[in-house]
Write a protein that holds these residues in place. Structure first.
Motif, mmCIF file in Angstrom:
data_model
loop_
_atom_site.group_PDB
_atom_site.id
_atom_site.type_symbol
_atom_site.label_atom_id
_atom_site.label_comp_id
_atom_site.label_asym_id
_atom_site.label_seq_id
_atom_site.Cartn_x
_atom_site.Cartn_y
_atom_site.Cartn_z
ATOM 1 N N ASN A 139 0.735 -1.236 0.017
ATOM 2 C CA ASN A 139 -0.007 -0.058 0.078
ATOM 3 C C ASN A 139 0.903 1.254 0.030
ATOM 4 O O ASN A 139 0.613 2.187 0.901
ATOM 5 N N SER A 140 1.913 1.275 -0.601
ATOM 6 C CA SER A 140 2.646 2.526 -0.873
ATOM 7 C C SER A 140 2.901 2.554 -2.369
ATOM 8 O O SER A 140 3.401 1.477 -3.047
ATOM 9 N N GLY A 141 3.017 3.664 -2.936
ATOM 10 C CA GLY A 141 3.214 3.991 -4.410
ATOM 11 C C GLY A 141 4.072 5.178 -4.583
ATOM 12 O O GLY A 141 4.947 5.540 -3.847
ATOM 13 N N SER A 142 4.095 5.879 -5.780
ATOM 14 C CA SER A 142 4.789 6.920 -6.200
ATOM 15 C C SER A 142 4.951 8.086 -5.437
ATOM 16 O O SER A 142 5.521 8.825 -5.242
ATOM 17 N N LEU A 143 3.617 7.999 -4.588
ATOM 18 C CA LEU A 143 3.254 9.389 -3.947
ATOM 19 C C LEU A 143 4.243 9.318 -2.580
ATOM 20 O O LEU A 143 4.694 10.276 -1.972
ATOM 21 N N LYS A 144 4.735 7.874 -2.378
ATOM 22 C CA LYS A 144 5.528 7.876 -1.089
ATOM 23 C C LYS A 144 7.315 7.831 -1.571
ATOM 24 O O LYS A 144 8.067 7.374 -0.940
ATOM 25 N N MET B 15 13.230 -1.484 -6.819
ATOM 26 C CA MET B 15 13.375 -1.045 -5.492
ATOM 27 C C MET B 15 13.422 -2.145 -4.677
ATOM 28 O O MET B 15 12.544 -3.202 -5.018
ATOM 29 N N GLY B 16 14.333 -2.459 -3.934
ATOM 30 C CA GLY B 16 14.436 -3.978 -2.860
ATOM 31 C C GLY B 16 13.471 -3.953 -1.846
ATOM 32 O O GLY B 16 13.055 -2.627 -1.375
ATOM 33 N N VAL B 17 12.828 -4.985 -1.521
ATOM 34 C CA VAL B 17 11.875 -4.718 -0.430
ATOM 35 C C VAL B 17 12.277 -6.023 0.586
ATOM 36 O O VAL B 17 12.505 -7.148 0.083
ATOM 37 N N VAL B 18 12.290 -5.578 1.700
ATOM 38 C CA VAL B 18 12.595 -6.338 2.714
ATOM 39 C C VAL B 18 11.821 -6.241 4.158
ATOM 40 O O VAL B 18 11.082 -5.791 4.109
ATOM 41 N N ASN B 19 12.079 -7.157 5.058
ATOM 42 C CA ASN B 19 11.401 -7.082 6.339
ATOM 43 C C ASN B 19 12.442 -7.507 7.482
ATOM 44 O O ASN B 19 13.734 -7.734 7.207
ATOM 45 N N SER B 20 11.981 -7.508 8.688
ATOM 46 C CA SER B 20 12.841 -7.710 9.692
ATOM 47 C C SER B 20 13.693 -9.156 9.644
ATOM 48 O O SER B 20 14.628 -9.356 10.303
ATOM 49 N N GLN B 21 13.029 -10.261 8.972
ATOM 50 C CA GLN B 21 13.451 -11.532 8.890
ATOM 51 C C GLN B 21 14.563 -11.673 7.515
ATOM 52 O O GLN B 21 15.418 -12.407 7.670
ATOM 53 N N GLY B 22 14.487 -10.837 6.461
ATOM 54 C CA GLY B 22 15.263 -10.941 5.465
ATOM 55 C C GLY B 22 14.570 -10.275 4.070
ATOM 56 O O GLY B 22 13.566 -9.438 4.196
ATOM 57 N N ILE B 23 14.966 -10.719 3.060
ATOM 58 C CA ILE B 23 14.619 -10.044 1.727
ATOM 59 C C ILE B 23 13.245 -10.689 1.354
ATOM 60 O O ILE B 23 12.836 -11.870 1.624
ATOM 61 N N VAL B 24 12.184 -9.807 0.466
ATOM 62 C CA VAL B 24 10.883 -10.198 0.365
ATOM 63 C C VAL B 24 10.761 -10.275 -1.380
ATOM 64 O O VAL B 24 10.176 -11.471 -1.919
ATOM 65 N N GLY B 25 11.364 -9.355 -1.845
ATOM 66 C CA GLY B 25 11.228 -9.122 -3.346
ATOM 67 C C GLY B 25 11.709 -8.002 -4.076
ATOM 68 O O GLY B 25 12.310 -7.148 -3.323
ATOM 69 N N ILE B 26 11.298 -7.598 -5.357
ATOM 70 C CA ILE B 26 11.612 -6.434 -5.837
ATOM 71 C C ILE B 26 10.537 -5.717 -6.595
ATOM 72 O O ILE B 26 9.608 -6.350 -7.011
ATOM 73 N N VAL B 27 10.522 -4.306 -6.353
ATOM 74 C CA VAL B 27 9.281 -3.627 -6.947
ATOM 75 C C VAL B 27 9.196 -3.849 -8.405
ATOM 76 O O VAL B 27 10.079 -3.606 -9.150
ATOM 77 N N ASP B 28 7.819 -4.076 -8.839
ATOM 78 C CA ASP B 28 7.630 -4.016 -10.169
ATOM 79 C C ASP B 28 7.039 -3.095 -10.733
ATOM 80 O O ASP B 28 7.476 -2.184 -11.482
ATOM 81 N N ARG B 29 5.678 -2.934 -10.559
ATOM 82 C CA ARG B 29 4.904 -1.782 -11.066
ATOM 83 C C ARG B 29 4.482 -0.984 -10.050
ATOM 84 O O ARG B 29 4.113 -1.269 -8.930
ATOM 85 N N VAL B 30 4.142 0.288 -10.286
ATOM 86 C CA VAL B 30 3.875 1.310 -9.405
ATOM 87 C C VAL B 30 2.752 2.177 -9.766
ATOM 88 O O VAL B 30 2.715 2.599 -10.952
ATOM 89 N N SER B 31 1.723 2.401 -9.064
ATOM 90 C CA SER B 31 0.885 3.500 -9.256
ATOM 91 C C SER B 31 0.974 4.678 -8.198
ATOM 92 O O SER B 31 1.740 4.546 -7.310
ATOM 93 N N THR B 32 0.032 5.652 -8.082
ATOM 94 C CA THR B 32 0.068 6.551 -7.173
ATOM 95 C C THR B 32 0.039 6.090 -5.554
ATOM 96 O O THR B 32 0.989 6.444 -4.776
ATOM 97 N N ASN B 33 -0.683 5.211 -5.397
ATOM 98 C CA ASN B 33 -0.863 4.765 -3.932
ATOM 99 C C ASN B 33 -0.534 3.114 -3.539
ATOM 100 O O ASN B 33 -0.491 2.811 -2.372
ATOM 101 N N TYR B 34 -0.223 2.423 -4.763
ATOM 102 C CA TYR B 34 0.036 1.136 -4.490
ATOM 103 C C TYR B 34 1.220 0.754 -5.440
ATOM 104 O O TYR B 34 1.875 1.483 -6.324
ATOM 105 N N ALA B 35 1.894 -0.588 -5.121
ATOM 106 C CA ALA B 35 2.936 -0.991 -6.093
ATOM 107 C C ALA B 35 2.727 -2.611 -6.151
ATOM 108 O O ALA B 35 2.332 -3.236 -4.780
#
Length: 275
Positions: free
Chosen positions: A124-129, A135-155
């Motif tokens: 629930n984050s997009g170009s507005l943020k 971009m790489g996506v991670v959490n407290s445990q490790g890597i999750v994935g890579i951002v593909d497509r982006v809209s204003t409020n979502y990706a």
């Protein structure tokens, strides 16, 4: 059945109009990149809204597991603080390699697929943020994935559990590199391929990001070696990696932005010989 035929016959002109309209719109979207991008952006907005509402309901029934995860993370953070000799002293640069070169955007997974070969997440984050593709996506445990497509409020994010995903990774203790892929079988395991035979590998060794790309900083946790296979033809190892992350249960994530990404890519583009 007779009533259906009567309805079709009675409204044949309207149905034909709608059919031709649909065909014309499809041809317009396929033939023009601008129209296609607008349709994709609108679809992301609509599906993002639906996923948000579904996630709110689902989250209510999983509050206990979320609280348990937060409690564990807090315990880990407290353990790090208590083990620090001088909490007022900033850690050495070598121990936080890459942190100064990235921004972190906090987001939340509102849809997660993991039962097909090409799995994606919706956040629930997009170009507005400030979120952008790659971009790489991670959490407290490790890597999750890579951002593909982006809209204003979502990706949308290419999940680690996607057969098209390929991420640079290494064995932490030896720094031998390989490519992290997924064979489409188990949601708890990925594979590290093209690891040279001269590398010292053992079950239980930790696998982390390699840092050879501008997407992920080095040394972000991925998992541990579970099984070791030898390919006699290529003279390389293939390693089964047990993930630290439970990819079927993702909540809050962190989107990692490299401040130097554009500069590095531009420099490499200028350095490569013209083809």
């Amino acid at each position: 059945m007779q009533q259906i035929f009567q309805f079709i016959f009675k409204n044949s002109h309207k149905l034909l109009f709608l059919l031709l309209l649909g065909i014309s719109l499809a041809l317009t979207i396929q033939g023009h990149s601008f129209h296609r991008s607008r349709v994709i952006s609108s679809a992301n907005f609509l599906t993002g809204g639906v996923y948000t509402q579904m996630n709110n309901v689902n989250e209510y029934f999983h509050l206990k597991s979320q609280n348990d995860a937060l409690a564990k993370e807090n315990a880990d953070l407290r353990r790090m603080i208590f083990n620090e000799k001088d909490t007022a002293k900033p850690p050495a640069i070598d121990t936080i390699r890459g942190v100064r070169k990235v921004d972190v955007i906090v987001s939340k997974v509102i849809h997660n697929s993991y039962s097909v070969h090409e799995n994606y997440l919706t956040i629930n984050s997009g170009s507005l943020k400030g979120v952008k593709s790659d971009m790489g996506v991670v959490n407290s445990q490790g890597i999750v994935g890579i951002v593909d497509r982006v809209s204003t409020n979502y990706a949308t994010v290419v999940s680690l559990l996607n057969v098209k995903s390929q991420i640079n990774a290494k064995i932490k203790k030896s720094n031998h590199f390989g490519s992290l892929v997924w064979n489409g079988k188990s949601t708890g395991y990925v594979q590290l391929i093209d690891v040279p035979r001269l590398a010292s590998v053992r079950k239980g060794d930790t696998i982390v990001t390699g840092g050879q790309s501008v997407i992920f900083p080095a040394n972000i946790n991925i998992g541990t070696i579970s099984k070791i296979y030898t390919d006699d033809e290529t003279n390389y190892y293939t390693l089964d990696i047990k993930l630290f992350n439970d990819m079927t249960n993702l909540g809050y994530v962190y989107i990692v932005k490299s401040q130097d990404k554009d500069e590095i890519e531009q420099l490499e583009k200028q350095t490569k010989p013209n083809e």
